[in-house]
Design a protein around this motif. Sequence first.
Motif, PDB file in Angstrom:
ATOM      1  N   PRO A 166       0.802  -1.207  -0.030  1.00  0.00           N
ATOM      2  CA  PRO A 166      -0.058   0.076   0.002  1.00  0.00           C
ATOM      3  C   PRO A 166       0.762   1.232   0.088  1.00  0.00           C
ATOM      4  N   SER A 167       0.367   2.108  -0.661  1.00  0.00           N
ATOM      5  CA  SER A 167       1.139   3.554  -0.661  1.00  0.00           C
ATOM      6  C   SER A 167       0.994   4.329   0.586  1.00  0.00           C
ATOM      7  N   TRP A 168       1.723   5.189   0.867  1.00  0.00           N
ATOM      8  CA  TRP A 168       2.023   6.038   2.201  1.00  0.00           C
ATOM      9  C   TRP A 168       0.443   6.700   2.297  1.00  0.00           C
TER      10      TRP A 168
ATOM     11  N   VAL B 181      -6.144   8.135  -2.564  1.00  0.00           N
ATOM     12  CA  VAL B 181      -6.365   6.831  -1.848  1.00  0.00           C
ATOM     13  C   VAL B 181      -7.428   6.079  -2.823  1.00  0.00           C
ATOM     14  N   SER B 182      -7.596   4.572  -2.420  1.00  0.00           N
ATOM     15  CA  SER B 182      -8.502   3.785  -3.298  1.00  0.00           C
ATOM     16  C   SER B 182      -9.731   4.165  -3.334  1.00  0.00           C
ATOM     17  N   ILE B 183      -9.961   4.468  -2.237  1.00  0.00           N
ATOM     18  CA  ILE B 183     -11.480   4.702  -1.690  1.00  0.00           C
ATOM     19  C   ILE B 183     -12.300   5.836  -2.756  1.00  0.00           C
ATOM     20  N   ASN B 184     -11.163   6.407  -3.345  1.00  0.00           N
ATOM     21  CA  ASN B 184     -11.911   7.570  -4.187  1.00  0.00           C
ATOM     22  C   ASN B 184     -12.621   7.049  -5.319  1.00  0.00           C
ATOM     23  N   THR B 185     -12.423   5.705  -5.689  1.00  0.00           N
ATOM     24  CA  THR B 185     -13.102   4.936  -6.661  1.00  0.00           C
ATOM     25  C   THR B 185     -14.732   5.269  -6.347  1.00  0.00           C
TER      26      THR B 185
END
Length: 271
Positions: free
Chosen positions: A4-6, A184-188
């Motif tokens: 995972p990214s920072w 962040v991935s939740i932005n999907t």
Amino acid sequence: MSTPSWHELEYSPRLSVPDAALYFRRWAEESSAARQALEHHASLAYGDGPKETLDLFPAPNSHYLLVFIHGGYWRAFDKDDFSWLAPPLVEAGISVAVLNYALCPAVTIAEITEQCRRAVAWLYREAPRYGVSPQMLLSGHSAGGHLTAEMFATRWEAYDLPAKAIVGGIAISGLFNLEPLLQVSINTDLRLDLQSARASSPIYKPPTLQAPLVLAVGALESSEFHRQSQLLHQAWPHNCPEVISLPGLHHFNAPEALTNLGSPVWKPFLR
């Protein structure tokens, strides 16, 4: 599997709290027990949408109405997961309203914010019918902390609500600058771009209320969650004179501070 990214690590509490699912299960179980134990008004409609409902837990001789806006990154959970907040507050003479709202990606964060405004205005008009004082303390956790701050930047005259109806607020682990969520991935699900992220970030708006807004973060939370509250403290020093670090707490048990009337989050309101 990629690392995972920072940004992902900083803004994804489920990655840093290994037993997060246990908290979600406990919230549901304790909330079901609370609804069985307490007299309350379930799923009162504050708007026309199917999710525009709230549960109201009146306290005898209540002197405040705590309005709670749940978290879940605007895309998870339900009012039924947070009835557990009500028993100790009702016992202390504080009525509780737990708001529901539609979730991303079916709606935008801006639409959720508008739903919360409608709910607060509805409570001001209707709470007295249920024997509840409309002296409101607005509160929320995580995404609900963001929505709480958005209520403090609302021009309430447009909703026929006097500013004095809101006497304070408590935002726990809130997000007040949404621009980092673009990474962040939740932005999907959130579907934010730079323009909409800024438009939904309280730090770029002037507060419209004079009431105190308590900012608190679990001491064990990520540096970004601490920074987020510091940003609002810096932007709104009159409303938010400090950021309270809650010792020993992480993202998923930090909202328990609301049920502890000896917690420093209550100090401005309980003398």
